[in-house]
Design an enzyme around this catalytic site. Structure first.
Site, PDB file in Angstrom:
ATOM      1  N   HIS A   1       0.803  -1.224   0.000  1.00 10.38           N
ATOM      2  CA  HIS A   1       0.000   0.000   0.000  1.00 10.38           C
ATOM      3  C   HIS A   1       0.837   1.277   0.000  1.00 10.38           C
ATOM      4  O   HIS A   1       0.300   2.360  -0.137  1.00 10.38           O
ATOM      5  CB  HIS A   1      -0.946   0.033   1.207  1.00 10.38           C
ATOM      6  CG  HIS A   1      -0.234   0.284   2.499  1.00 10.38           C
ATOM      7  ND1 HIS A   1       0.448  -0.688   3.173  1.00 10.38           N
ATOM      8  CD2 HIS A   1      -0.073   1.422   3.226  1.00 10.38           C
ATOM      9  CE1 HIS A   1       0.982  -0.178   4.263  1.00 10.38           C
ATOM     10  NE2 HIS A   1       0.694   1.109   4.324  1.00 10.38           N
TER      11      HIS A   1
HETATM   12  C1  UD1 Z   1      -1.826   5.347   6.227  1.00 11.77           C
HETATM   13  C2  UD1 Z   1      -0.486   5.700   6.864  1.00 11.77           C
HETATM   14  C3  UD1 Z   1       0.496   4.566   6.673  1.00 11.77           C
HETATM   15  C4  UD1 Z   1      -0.075   3.260   7.160  1.00 11.77           C
HETATM   16  C5  UD1 Z   1      -1.405   3.013   6.484  1.00 11.77           C
HETATM   17  C6  UD1 Z   1      -2.057   1.730   6.926  1.00 11.77           C
HETATM   18  C7  UD1 Z   1       0.055   8.101   6.799  1.00 11.77           C
HETATM   19  C8  UD1 Z   1       0.982   9.103   6.228  1.00 11.77           C
HETATM   20  N1  UD1 Z   1       0.101   6.884   6.249  1.00 11.77           N
HETATM   21  O1  UD1 Z   1      -1.607   5.221   4.839  1.00 11.77           O
HETATM   22  O2  UD1 Z   1       1.679   4.844   7.398  1.00 11.77           O
HETATM   23  O3  UD1 Z   1       0.839   2.219   6.869  1.00 11.77           O
HETATM   24  O4  UD1 Z   1      -2.267   4.117   6.783  1.00 11.77           O
HETATM   25  O5  UD1 Z   1      -3.179   1.454   6.183  1.00 11.77           O
HETATM   26  O6  UD1 Z   1      -0.668   8.398   7.720  1.00 11.77           O
HETATM   27  N2  UD1 Z   1      -9.005   5.111   1.875  1.00 11.77           N
HETATM   28  C9  UD1 Z   1     -10.247   4.560   1.776  1.00 11.77           C
HETATM   29  N3  UD1 Z   1     -10.858   4.188   2.943  1.00 11.77           N
HETATM   30  C10 UD1 Z   1     -10.302   4.348   4.159  1.00 11.77           C
HETATM   31  C11 UD1 Z   1      -9.026   4.933   4.236  1.00 11.77           C
HETATM   32  C12 UD1 Z   1      -8.389   5.299   3.090  1.00 11.77           C
HETATM   33  O7  UD1 Z   1     -10.786   4.378   0.707  1.00 11.77           O
HETATM   34  O8  UD1 Z   1     -10.909   3.970   5.169  1.00 11.77           O
HETATM   35  C13 UD1 Z   1      -8.296   5.480   0.640  1.00 11.77           C
HETATM   36  C14 UD1 Z   1      -8.507   6.909   0.221  1.00 11.77           C
HETATM   37  O9  UD1 Z   1      -8.557   6.938  -1.156  1.00 11.77           O
HETATM   38  C15 UD1 Z   1      -7.231   7.586   0.704  1.00 11.77           C
HETATM   39  C16 UD1 Z   1      -6.208   6.486   0.551  1.00 11.77           C
HETATM   40  O10 UD1 Z   1      -6.907   5.278   0.839  1.00 11.77           O
HETATM   41  O11 UD1 Z   1      -6.944   8.721  -0.017  1.00 11.77           O
HETATM   42  C17 UD1 Z   1      -5.027   6.618   1.461  1.00 11.77           C
HETATM   43  O12 UD1 Z   1      -5.451   6.744   2.808  1.00 11.77           O
HETATM   44  P1  UD1 Z   1      -4.554   7.569   3.857  1.00 11.77           P
HETATM   45  O13 UD1 Z   1      -5.117   7.527   5.216  1.00 11.77           O
HETATM   46  O14 UD1 Z   1      -4.249   8.910   3.292  1.00 11.77           O
HETATM   47  O15 UD1 Z   1      -3.165   6.812   3.846  1.00 11.77           O
HETATM   48  P2  UD1 Z   1      -2.823   5.252   3.816  1.00 11.77           P
HETATM   49  O16 UD1 Z   1      -2.238   4.945   2.480  1.00 11.77           O
HETATM   50  O17 UD1 Z   1      -3.936   4.403   4.304  1.00 11.77           O
END
Ligand code: UD1
Length: 360
Positions: free
Chosen positions: A200
């Site tokens: 991811h």
């Molecule tokens: C975040 C953490 C990362 C961790 C990961 C675990 C930061 C900088 N990164 O990354 O260190 O390893 O979580 O999962 O905080 N999204 C959904 N549903 C959700 C959450 C996210 O669809 O419930 C999608 C959205 O499109 C979002 C993308 O995932 O933009 C990324 O989510 P985000 O919380 O920004 O970062 P992660 O890649 O999950």
């Protein structure tokens, strides 16, 4: 004493659970703030159900956005909570945007901060989490490290040793507690040998050429070893940008993100884990399962020096070589790092409440 726990993203939940539980043995008041960084049922609610965690008292519901948007939104929404509820201590976990946002708010309000999982360094500042770790550690008042490299990193950066406590790994507390239930739920209609894959990180999934070459290699691996791949929402989106429908592709079995217990069972019985996650490197080490990490570096070096982890970098040939090594050689015997014993949460609670009985 009033203690606030701030959590927001999937890897925070299993880290906070043992600390909340251990503190509940003391006469302290606790409340939980969920920032809403992760909001899908599969990425958040199911963990609260399975980990037997109290529901959050406050949900800031910030959701997704750019790093600046997400961090700023959390700060804007968290500050009034701190002002209203006046915690004596705010406990933050890991290295996600929710962690740094909460720490920045508290440092400006002069509210004491405890950081669980302090001192880890990948020495790679292109990783957003590395910036978060540096900022959180340097704004925290009490720092709990999972491994002694964390203490050495903090000493080198000038953090006073009186603030740093080597307590072990809270993620392993949750693993130890939940493993019997994970075993009960483990489905036996899986192949005897399989690779469990999670990817991811932006460095792996945002570069579509690289992601395509990784998927191609996993597809080839799938001819001799079943590949099971629970897909993070961000990765699912990128895979569909490549024109692949994740549920129907050849030899890779793409799944939705899995709940904690189901993932733990799959991990324990995997022939090999291929990942870019931080926590999974640790869990695989504890479980003695070979782990191939698709990154150039790790902030968790004990998983390589003591455990079962191998960094394969951005190199599909190396990944394929290491995979065939795992299939042909006997299992690499890794050790378990010191204090990864299921009691880190209790050690943290003792420090927080100033309980000196039996030492830390
Ligand atoms: C975040 C953490 C990362 C961790 C990961 C675990 C930061 C900088 N990164 O990354 O260190 O390893 O979580 O999962 O905080 N999204 C959904 N549903 C959700 C959450 C996210 O669809 O419930 C999608 C959205 O499109 C979002 C993308 O995932 O933009 C990324 O989510 P985000 O919380 O920004 O970062 P992660 O890649 O999950």
């Amino acid at each position: 004493m009033r203690i606030c726990h701030v959590i927001g993203a999937r890897p925070n939940f299993m880290k906070a659970a043992p600390v909340v539980r251990a503190l509940s043995a003391y006469p302290v008041e606790q409340f939980i703030v969920h920032t809403g960084q992760h909001y899908d049922f599969n990425m958040s609610d199911v963990f609260f159900q399975q980990l037997d965690m109290p529901d959050p008292d406050v949900n800031l519901q910030v959701g997704s956005g750019s790093h600046a948007q997400q961090t700023a939104q959390i700060m804007l929404h968290f500050e009034p909570v701190v002002l209203e509820r006046k915690p004596d201590l705010v406990v933050v976990y890991g290295d996600v945007n929710s962690t740094v946002a909460a720490a920045l708010v508290c440092s400006k309000l002069m509210v004491r901060i405890a950081h669980v999982e302090a001192g880890l360094r990948s020495f790679d500042r292109s990783m957003p989490e590395e910036i978060n770790r540096l900022l959180v550690d340097h704004t925290s008042d009490v720092l709990f490290t999972p491994s002694e490299d964390g203490n050495r990193n903090l000493a080198r950066e000038g953090v006073g040793p009186e603030r740093v406590f080597f307590v072990g790994n809270v993620m392993i507390d949750t693993l130890v507690k939940m493993m019997p239930e994970a075993d009960r739920r483990f489905s036996s209609n899986l192949p005897a040998r399989y690779a469990l894959v999670t990817l991811h990180r932006p460095s792996n999934v945002d570069d579509l050429d690289w992601l395509a070459s990784l998927l191609l290699k996993l597809e080839q691996v799938g001819h001799e070893l079943e590949v099971i791949f629970p897909v993070h929402p961000r990765t699912r989106q990128r895979i569909s940008n490549l024109g692949i429908i994740p549920s129907r592709n050849g030899h890779i079995r793409f799944l939705e993100p899995l709940p904690y217990l189901e993932f733990l069972g799959l991990q324990k019985h995997a022939t090999v884990v291929v990942t870019d996650s931080g926590g999974i490197q640790e869990e695989a080490t504890f479980l003695g399962v070979p782990c191939l990490t698709v990154r150039e570096n790790t902030e968790r070096p004990v998983t390589v020096t003591l455990g079962t982890n191998v960094l394969v970098g951005r190199d599909v040939t190396r990944l394929a070589d290491e995979l065939s090594g795992v299939l042909t050689q006997s299992k690499r015997q890794g050790g378990i790092p010191p204090l990864w014993d299921g009691h880190a949460g209790e050690r943290i609670a003792k420090v927080i409440v100033g309980d000196r009985r039996g030492g830390v």
